[in-house]
Design an enzyme around this catalytic site. Sequence first.
Site, mmCIF file in Angstrom:
data_model
loop_
_atom_site.group_PDB
_atom_site.id
_atom_site.type_symbol
_atom_site.label_atom_id
_atom_site.label_comp_id
_atom_site.label_asym_id
_atom_site.label_seq_id
_atom_site.Cartn_x
_atom_site.Cartn_y
_atom_site.Cartn_z
ATOM 1 N N ARG A 53 -26.796 -56.082 -39.870
ATOM 2 C CA ARG A 53 -25.749 -57.104 -40.017
ATOM 3 C C ARG A 53 -24.409 -56.452 -40.350
ATOM 4 O O ARG A 53 -23.360 -56.859 -39.846
ATOM 5 C CB ARG A 53 -26.148 -58.125 -41.088
ATOM 6 C CG ARG A 53 -25.174 -59.284 -41.185
ATOM 7 C CD ARG A 53 -25.691 -60.414 -42.053
ATOM 8 N NE ARG A 53 -25.793 -60.036 -43.453
ATOM 9 C CZ ARG A 53 -26.255 -60.848 -44.407
ATOM 10 N NH1 ARG A 53 -26.665 -62.058 -44.112
ATOM 11 N NH2 ARG A 53 -26.309 -60.441 -45.654
ATOM 12 N N LYS A 152 -19.788 -60.988 -42.369
ATOM 13 C CA LYS A 152 -19.820 -61.074 -43.834
ATOM 14 C C LYS A 152 -18.610 -60.306 -44.349
ATOM 15 O O LYS A 152 -18.692 -59.138 -44.709
ATOM 16 C CB LYS A 152 -21.150 -60.510 -44.359
ATOM 17 C CG LYS A 152 -21.488 -61.020 -45.751
ATOM 18 C CD LYS A 152 -22.941 -60.860 -46.077
ATOM 19 C CE LYS A 152 -23.198 -61.041 -47.555
ATOM 20 N NZ LYS A 152 -22.776 -62.321 -48.130
ATOM 21 N N GLU A 185 -23.116 -74.812 -44.433
ATOM 22 C CA GLU A 185 -23.928 -74.055 -45.387
ATOM 23 C C GLU A 185 -23.404 -74.379 -46.778
ATOM 24 O O GLU A 185 -22.532 -75.238 -46.948
ATOM 25 C CB GLU A 185 -23.850 -72.553 -45.099
ATOM 26 C CG GLU A 185 -22.442 -71.995 -45.161
ATOM 27 C CD GLU A 185 -22.374 -70.490 -44.910
ATOM 28 O OE1 GLU A 185 -23.412 -69.812 -44.904
ATOM 29 O OE2 GLU A 185 -21.255 -69.987 -44.724
HETATM 30 N N1 PMP Z 1 -23.980 -68.020 -46.811
HETATM 31 C C1 PMP Z 1 -22.987 -67.390 -47.476
HETATM 32 C C2 PMP Z 1 -21.599 -67.897 -47.340
HETATM 33 C C3 PMP Z 1 -23.279 -66.265 -48.266
HETATM 34 O O1 PMP Z 1 -22.286 -65.622 -48.914
HETATM 35 C C4 PMP Z 1 -24.605 -65.808 -48.365
HETATM 36 C C5 PMP Z 1 -24.938 -64.587 -49.185
HETATM 37 N N2 PMP Z 1 -24.711 -64.782 -50.552
HETATM 38 C C6 PMP Z 1 -25.624 -66.518 -47.694
HETATM 39 C C7 PMP Z 1 -25.259 -67.605 -46.904
HETATM 40 C C8 PMP Z 1 -27.053 -66.083 -47.772
HETATM 41 O O2 PMP Z 1 -27.245 -64.895 -47.028
HETATM 42 P P1 PMP Z 1 -28.325 -63.805 -47.448
HETATM 43 O O3 PMP Z 1 -29.651 -64.480 -47.398
HETATM 44 O O4 PMP Z 1 -28.192 -62.729 -46.440
HETATM 45 O O5 PMP Z 1 -27.978 -63.361 -48.835
#
Ligand code: PMP
Length: 291
Positions: A53, A152, A185
């Site tokens: 990622r 990210k 989300e």
């Molecule tokens: N959405 C956002 C905006 C995030 O910052 C994160 C991570 N904290 C997630 C979803 C979850 O992603 P992950 O399972 O890879 O931590």
Amino acid sequence: MASMKIYMNDGLVDREDAKVSVFDHGLLYGDGIFEGIRLYDGCVFKLEAHLERLEFSAKAIMLNLPWSREELTEAICETCRANGLRDGYIRLVVTRGEGSLGLSIKNCDSPRLIIIADSIQLYPEEFYENGLKIITVPTRRCNPSALPPAVKSLNYLNNILAKIEAQHLGYHEAIMLNDQGYVAECTGDNIFVIHKGKLITPAASAGALKGITRDTALEIADKLNIPWEEANLTRYDIWVADELFLTGTAAEIIPIVEVDARPIGTGKPGAITAQFLEAFRQVVTQDGTKL
Ligand code: PMP
């Protein structure tokens, strides 16, 4: 007590010496990318997926990573070992590096790598036992054509504004809608609905990060023979869900028992959500890179 060690570009330094230039574009513009990764019992969970990622985020923002996947793996493991950690949270940050004042990336010659490995501040067990109450906030998730949510990036102001709204009203997490009014989300977690035996989650095109824990939940669904799909969800779909849960690296899997003052299902954490959480806690040491 020995000082915490931080990995800075090509080796470990003491925490006090881990400093970044005020001309770093990560600071000036949020120009950079990161990963949050968990260490469980000496295993870095889903490290390959996190590094993939990171590579995709780098490619999307045209940042050339001068470190190979093997070098990053070794740097992460070395940082955990140097801090004597067996369980914890790893923050891997890559900024555009030092440049001149101005948006151009042209004179940012060398990206900066920072790896912090620390013990983790776990959410209270109460969240998992009793579930969390959340709300929808007015701040909309950035339009994917303005900034792809799959990147990210270090620029979290969109999510921070939503978090401020949630906390102002006394909530820990909040649902963010996209500019079409569909659920994207939460501020730092992905969201899942269970409705009539099916698991449903918004697609990245609706504004969701492609969460590593989200992928793990989908793998668990396959193992548990629970059908799943990515689909647009409205607030109505959330309110009438049988069960609801959030996923994230720090949060793991958290049951949601109330949204916008409506109880979800029975108003108690759901039975299927409990199965996901149990399965998740089993996989975390199985799918890891040993230190
Ligand atoms: N959405 C956002 C905006 C995030 O910052 C994160 C991570 N904290 C997630 C979803 C979850 O992603 P992950 O399972 O890879 O931590």
